[in-house]
Design an enzyme around this catalytic site. Structure first.
Site, PDB file in Angstrom:
ATOM      1  CD  GLU A 125       6.808  66.041 -30.075  1.00  0.00           C
ATOM      2  OE1 GLU A 125       6.911  65.051 -30.823  1.00  0.00           O
ATOM      3  OE2 GLU A 125       7.666  66.940 -30.000  1.00  0.00           O
ATOM      4  CG  ASN A 219      15.157  71.531 -29.932  1.00  0.00           C
ATOM      5  OD1 ASN A 219      16.023  72.283 -30.354  1.00  0.00           O
ATOM      6  ND2 ASN A 219      13.995  71.995 -29.488  1.00  0.00           N
TER       7      ASN A 219
END
Length: 575
Positions: A125, A219
Site C-alpha cells: 500500500e 493490520n
C-alpha cells in the site's frame, strides 16, 4: 473454558470486495487470472484462489494479454499504465478507502506539498501511495523518524490505512514541532480502528488472546502488538493447525480476533478447534455425542426431517391424514435430502475449495447415497401417479441442474442474463417454489383436493414464505462468511439492510393477511398454527439481526428448527 470471538473479526469491506471480484472473474472464464502479488495477505485465502484458477504473478513484467487483478492494497499508477500498454485486461480491485488515500496524496503533491506517510517501508500500500507523489513522498515508521526528514516548507501527513491511531498521533505531534505548515489527513481505515479498539477491550477481559491472520499482514500484526501491550499472553497464528492445545488448556477464558484479510472460514476453524479443546476434558462419549449433534444439525438430513415435520402441519391444515400414505413423507425426505446435499457441492464453493474440506465430505460414497435417494424418490413419485411423477421429474431435473442451465444466445440477449442462476433471487424463488409443490401440491393431488380451494393457496403461500425467508437468511450468513454465492440471491441484489426490511415486511404482511382471513372466515381456525410459525420466524430474524444468534451450529438449529417447531405445535395443541 470460555471462548469469546471479537465482533468484527475477519474480512473488511475492501478485502471482501477484492475477493468477490476475483472469484466472479474465475467463474466467468476458464483461463488463468493473475494478481499483482497475493490478492490479500493471507495464505489460506491465496491457496483457495489458486484452486479457483487465480494466481499471484511471479513475473509481473512478463504478463502480456492476460487478465490481471490489482490487489486491494493498490499499485502506483505507472504500474497500471504499463500493464495496459502490454495488452493486459486490468481489473482494479483496489480498496475504495485506499483509493481515497491515493487521491489525497496526488491532490496535495500537485499543490506543492511534500507527503509524509506514516507506514511500513516496502508495504504494498505504501509503495502504491509513493507512486502518486513521485519525488515528494517520505515514509516514516514513527515519531523518531521525523529527525531524519529534510527541511520542508509545507507537508501533508497521511497514514497507511492499517496504522495504529496512537502511532499516527505521536507522529503528527513530532511533525508540528519541527514544521510550520502541516496538513493532517487521518487516513486510517475505520475498520482498522474498530478492530484495534476491540482487541484492546478483549485483552482486558480474557486470559489469552489468539490473533488469526497472515504473518505478513500489517493490520494482523498490529492486533497482536496491541494485545501484548496490555500484558495479555497472545499468539498470532495463520490457521487452526498452528494452535498449541496443551498451552490453551491452561487458560479459562480465551479471546479470538482476526485481521481484516482473514477469511471467516479460517476464523471458524480456529474457534471450533478451541471449543473442541474446551470439551476435551469431558468424557469421550459426551464429546463424540456433541460432535455428532453438530454434524447432524448442519447436514441435509436435519433439514429433510424438518421438511417432513412441516408436511405434518400442512397435512393437518388440509384435513389430510399425514401418514396414511407413508410414501409422500418418505419421498419428501429423500428429495430434500438429496437435492440440498447435491447442490452444496456448488453453493459452498469457498469451503469446498479450502483443501477440499466440507462439513459433509463430498466423496464418492456420499455422492452415490445422495443419487440413490433421488432415484428412490422418483420411483415413489411414479407409484403415486402420473401427475406427481411428471412434476417430480421436472423438480429433480431443475434441482440438480439449476446452476448448469444456460439460455440460448437469443434468449440471453433478450432477458440480459446468460443462465438461470444469473437471474436475481432466482435460487431463493425456485427453492421456495419446489418446497411448496412437494409439501402442499403432492398431498393435495394424491388426496384429490381441488386446487380452487383457498386452503391450498394459503398453505402454499405459507410454505413458500417460510422457505424463502430461510433461504435469504442463509444467503446473508453466507455473505458474512465471505462466500461468493453468486448474483442469484436477494442479498446480493438488495444488500443486507434492504433484504432485512423486505423480510420483516413480508412476514408482517402475511400475519396481517392471516388475521384477516381468520376474522372473516372462522372455519379457518387452523390458521393459528401458521401464525405461531410466523411468530417464530420474526423472533429468529430479530435474534439474527441483533447478532445474538448469527453463526455456527446454533444458527442452523434455530433456523431449521422452525419446521420442527411447526410440527411440534401441531401435535401438541391442534391435533
Amino acid at each position: 473454558m470460555k471462548v469469546t470471538l471479537a465482533k468484527h473479526a475477519g474480512f473488511c469491506m475492501g478485502v471482501k470486495k477484492a475477493m468477490n471480484m476475483a472469484l466472479e472473474a474465475s467463474e466467468s472464464s476458464v483461463d488463468q487470472t493473475y494478481t499483482l502479488g497475493p490478492l490479500v495477505h493471507n495464505n489460506d485465502a491465496v491457496n483457495m484462489l489458486k484452486k479457483k484458477n487465480v494466481y499471484p504473478a511471479t513475473e509481473p513484467d512478463a504478463l502480456k494479454g492476460e487478465k490481471v487483478f490489482i490487489r486491494a492494497h493498490g499499485v502506483p499508477p505507472t504500474v497500471k499504465d504499463d500493464l495496459e500498454k502490454r495488452g493486459n485486461s486490468v481489473i482494479d480491485a483496489t480498496c475504495p478507502y485506499v483509493k481515497r488515500v491515493q487521491n489525497i496524496t496526488r491532490e496535495y503533491a500537485e499543490q506543492g506539498y511534500n507527503i509524509v506517510i506514516s507506514g511500513d517501508p516496502g508495504h504494498a500500500e505504501v509503495e502504491g501511495l509513493l507512486g502518486y507523489c513521485p519525488g515528494k513522498g517520505y515514509v516514516v515508521t514513527g515519531a523518531s523518524g521525523v529527525r531524519d526528514l529534510p527541511d520542508f516548507e509545507k507537508i501533508c501527513v497521511i497514514a497507511q490505512t492499517t496504522q495504529s491511531k496512537e502511532n499516527f498521533t505521536e507522529l503528527i505531534e513530532a511533525l508540528k514541532k519541527r514544521y510550520d505548515e502541516v496538513v493532517v489527513k487521518n487516513t486510517i481505515c475505520g475498520a482498522t480502528t474498530v478492530r484495534q479498539k476491540e482487541v484492546l477491550k478483549l485483552a482486558e477481559i480474557v486470559d489469552f488472546v489468539v490473533v488469526v491472520g497472515g504473518k505478513h499482514s500489517a493490520n494482523t500484526k498490529r492486533l497482536e502488538e496491541l494485545s501484548l501491550s496490555l500484558g495479555t499472553p497472545t499468539i498470532l497464528i495463520e490457521n487452526a493447525s498452528q494452535l498449541d492445545e496443551e498451552n490453551i488448556r491452561r487458560y479459562s477464558h480465551v479471546g479470538v480476533t482476526a485481521g481484516a484479510s482473514t477469511p471467516s472460514w479460517v476464523i471458524d476453524d480456529v474457534v471450533n478447534r478451541i471449543e473442541s479443546i474446551r470439551v476435551g476434558a469431558l468424557a469421550s462419549f459426551t464429546h463424540s455425542a456433541i460432535n455428532a449433534a453438530h454434524f447432524f444439525i448442519d447436514s441435509s438430513m436435519f433439514l429433510a426431517l424438518g421438511a417432513v415435520a412441516l408436511y405434518y402441519t400442512i397435512a393437518y391444515f388440509l384435513d389430510v391424514m399425514a401418514f396414511e400414505e407413508p410414501r409422500i413423507p418418505i419421498l419428501i425426505y429423500l428429495f430434500i435430502n438429496s437435492v440440498h446435499f447435491l447442490n452444496s457441492y456448488y453453493i459452498d464453493r469457498v469451503k469446498r475449495a479450502k483443501e477440499e474440506k466440507t462439513l459433509f465430505s463430498f466423496d464418492s460414497i456420499s455422492f452415490l447415497v445422495a443419487v440413490s435417494f433421488l432415484i428412490t424418490s422418483i420411483i415413489l413419485a411414479a407409484e403415486l401417479g402420473v401427475v406427481i411423477f411428471v412434476t417430480h421429474m421436472i423438480l429433480c431435473t431443475g434441482g440438480v441442474l439449476y446452476r448448469k442451465i444456460k439460455f440460448t444466445k437469443r434468449v440471453a440477449k433478450a432477458i440480459k442474463f446468460k443462465s438461470l442462476k444469473d437471474i436475481p433471487a432466482s435460487r431463493d424463488l425456485f427453492q421456495s417454489l419446489a418446497w411448496s409443490i412437494i409439501i402442499v401440491g403432492y398431498p393435495a393431488i394424491h388426496s384429490q383436493i381441488s386446487f380452487d380451494r383457498p386452503k391450498i393457496w394459503i398453505a402454499a403461500s405459507i410454505v413458500f414464505s417460510i422457505v424463502f425467508a430461510r433461504s435469504i437468511v442463509y444467503d446473508m450468513k453466507d455473505i458474512r462468511l465471505d462466500k461468493l454465492i453468486g448474483k442469484d440471491t436477494l442479498p446480493m441484489l438488495l444488500g443486507d439492510k434492504n433484504t432485512k426490511i423486505c423480510l420483516f415486511t413480508l412476514l408482517g404482511t402475511l400475519m396481517a393477511g392471516l388475521f384477516s382471513i381468520k376474522a372473516l372466515w372462522p372455519e379457518y381456525y387452523k390458521i393459528n398454527i401458521f401464525l405461531l410459525a410466523l411468530l417464530y420466524m420474526v423472533v429468529y430474524l430479530y435474534l439474527y439481526h441483533k447478532k445474538i444468534v448469527h453463526k455456527g451450529y446454533l444458527l442452523n438449529l434455530v433456523i431449521d428448527g422452525q419446521f420442527f417447531f411447526a410440527g411440534l405445535m401441531t401435535w401438541l395443541f391442534f391435533v
